[in-house]
Design a protein around this motif. Structure first.
Motif, PDB file in Angstrom:
ATOM      1  N   ASN A  30       2.489   8.192  -1.271  1.00 50.61           N
ATOM      2  CA  ASN A  30       1.472   9.139  -0.811  1.00 50.61           C
ATOM      3  C   ASN A  30       0.634   8.564   0.320  1.00 50.61           C
ATOM      4  O   ASN A  30       0.351   9.254   1.315  1.00 50.61           O
TER       5      ASN A  30
ATOM      6  N   SER B 241       0.236   9.779   4.365  1.00 47.97           N
ATOM      7  CA  SER B 241      -1.072  10.365   4.671  1.00 47.97           C
ATOM      8  C   SER B 241      -1.366  10.395   6.161  1.00 47.97           C
ATOM      9  O   SER B 241      -2.102  11.268   6.648  1.00 47.97           O
TER      10      SER B 241
ATOM     11  N   LYS C 221      -0.056  19.692  -6.820  1.00 43.66           N
ATOM     12  CA  LYS C 221      -1.191  18.775  -6.801  1.00 43.66           C
ATOM     13  C   LYS C 221      -0.944  17.615  -5.846  1.00 43.66           C
ATOM     14  O   LYS C 221      -1.848  17.221  -5.095  1.00 43.66           O
ATOM     15  N   ARG C 222       0.250  17.086  -5.872  1.00 40.91           N
ATOM     16  CA  ARG C 222       0.570  15.963  -4.984  1.00 40.91           C
ATOM     17  C   ARG C 222       0.560  16.407  -3.523  1.00 40.91           C
ATOM     18  O   ARG C 222       0.073  15.686  -2.650  1.00 40.91           O
TER      19      ARG C 222
ATOM     20  N   SER D  61      -2.777  16.655  -1.594  1.00 41.65           N
ATOM     21  CA  SER D  61      -3.434  15.437  -1.098  1.00 41.65           C
ATOM     22  C   SER D  61      -3.142  15.186   0.378  1.00 41.65           C
ATOM     23  O   SER D  61      -3.750  14.302   0.987  1.00 41.65           O
TER      24      SER D  61
END
Length: 411
Positions: free
Chosen positions: A241, A245, A264-265, A268
């Motif tokens: 993740n 980003s 949900k992931r 992010s």
């Protein structure tokens, strides 16, 4: 030397020798019958006679070819220099042969017994040509493993290997690089090694294995294709993740087929990091994750999804105006035979190719509404052999989109 490389030597030797023979036969200064000056009357010689001359010439040439071949075999056995036509090939021709010596693997390994490393160990001429040919050194797999693993490198082993990796990459001489990195600890050693070559890397594959930290690639401005892999017994979600980003500004294509993402992931990640992507292959958990990826990446033109559908999920509506190719392979959890809303809430006005693998009842009415709502110029509908669509249903689709072509993909 590997048998494949030896075969290339012999093949080119025979080709050069035969070209020499043919040029002698065709020379206008030599008579095909007498060996004397050419006379116009020689042109009446019959075709059969000319063919016989070629055959005779080949028979007389055969012993010499066999002897030259034996010279090559002996020289490779004894590791001594030899004098043969292949040693007199121009550098350009030898370079082309070297490119054909490379393994077909997508990424090359740092191994002395395989090309291109092998080519530097034959003789000084070959080493000079190989080292000076950047295209030989544009693909590489680099590894840095966790200390407790059997494949681990001690610190001095890594220093030796890092020196070899660095020498390999220097020989690429600024050409675009395609690299695969596998890491069993943090990425710092590999990132430090790649720093001088960051602006050359156009394709990158990252293999995460119990990684403690992210691989930061925001400064890899030449990177256009990225593949993220993880091993089945590990899920370094936090490291992956964080790596995703902040993405390079020119990155357009990501393949993450064996990395699991739910809504949900995906929440992010920001539009600023993912908004420039045009091609994605991804593994999704549910329709909500599917619609989320459409919102997250407004410039997508191609999307391939492998995922699982849930009976309890209801996805929000979304319109995506740029998507042209959509490939979906969905499995269904706790299938009760009900409509799971596969095509509800999505509008794709520019869709041209749709490929569907779906283990569940085909949502005919929802698909009709999707076609009506989207008004897309759909050209091909590719359905897996497990998808049951009747002839009447196909006719209804064709009535809405006359240009549509139906194809069936076998398992």
């Amino acid at each position: 030397m590997s048998p494949f490389n030896l075969h290339l030597q012999l093949l080119n030797l025979l080709r050069v020798n035969m070209q020499t023979f043919n040029s002698n036969v065709d020379s206008p200064s030599v008579s095909a019958t007498t060996g004397g000056p050419w006379n116009p009357s020689d042109a009446i010689i019959g075709e059969d006679s000319g063919l016989q001359i070629v055959r005779n010439g080949a028979v007389h040439r055969q012993p010499q070819l066999v002897e030259e071949t034996a010279d090559i075999v002996r020289s490779n056995t004894a590791r001594t220099s030899f004098s043969s036509p292949i040693s007199r090939l121009p550098t350009e021709i030898l370079s082309e042969i070297f490119l054909y010596c490379l393994p077909d693997d997508e990424y090359l390994t740092y191994a002395s017994g395989q090309a291109p490393m092998l080519l530097t160990r034959i003789c000084r001429q070959w080493r000079e040509v190989a080292v000076g040919l950047p295209m030989l050194w544009c693909r590489l797999q680099l590894e840095f493993w966790y200390e407790d693993w059997q494949r681990t490198f001690r610190h001095d082993d890594w220093q030796t290997r890092a020196f070899g990796y660095d020498s390999w990459l220097k020989r690429s001489a600024g050409c675009p690089l395609s690299l695969r990195l596998e890491c069993g600890t943090d990425w710092r050693e590999l990132q430090r090694l790649l720093h001088p070559y960051a602006q050359q890397i156009s394709s990158l594959s990252l293999g995460f294995l119990r990684c403690d930290g992210p691989f930061m690639m925001e400064d890899f401005h030449s990177l256009k294709e990225l593949t993220i892999c993880k091993y089945i017994f590990d899920d370094p979600a936090r490291a992956i993740n964080r790596s995703l980003s902040k993405l390079p500004v020119n990155l357009r294509r990501i393949n993450m087929e064996n990395v699991w993402f739910n809504r949900k992931r995906l929440n992010s990640f920001t539009h600023s990091a993912w908004g420039r992507l045009t091609h994605i292959e991804i593994n999704l958990d549910g329709l909500c994750a599917f619609t989320r990826i459409l919102r997250l990446c407004p410039n997508l033109s191609s999307l391939k999804v492998i995922g699982v559908l849930h009976t309890i999920q209801t996805a929000r509506s979304v319109t995506h105006t740029n998507l042209q190719s959509l490939c979906m392979s969905w499995s269904v959890l706790r299938n009760s035979g009900e409509d799971l809303g596969l095509f509800k809430g999505i509008t794709l006005p520019n869709l041209r190719v749709l490929q569907v693998k779906y283990r569940g009842p085909w949502p005919h009415e929802d698909f009709l509404e999707f076609l009506t709502r989207s008004k897309c110029p759909l050209e091909r509908l590719v359905l897996d052999s497990t998808v049951r669509v009747t002839s009447q249903q196909r006719e209804e689709y064709a009535a809405l989109i006359p240009s549509i072509q139906f194809l069936t993909e076998m398992n």
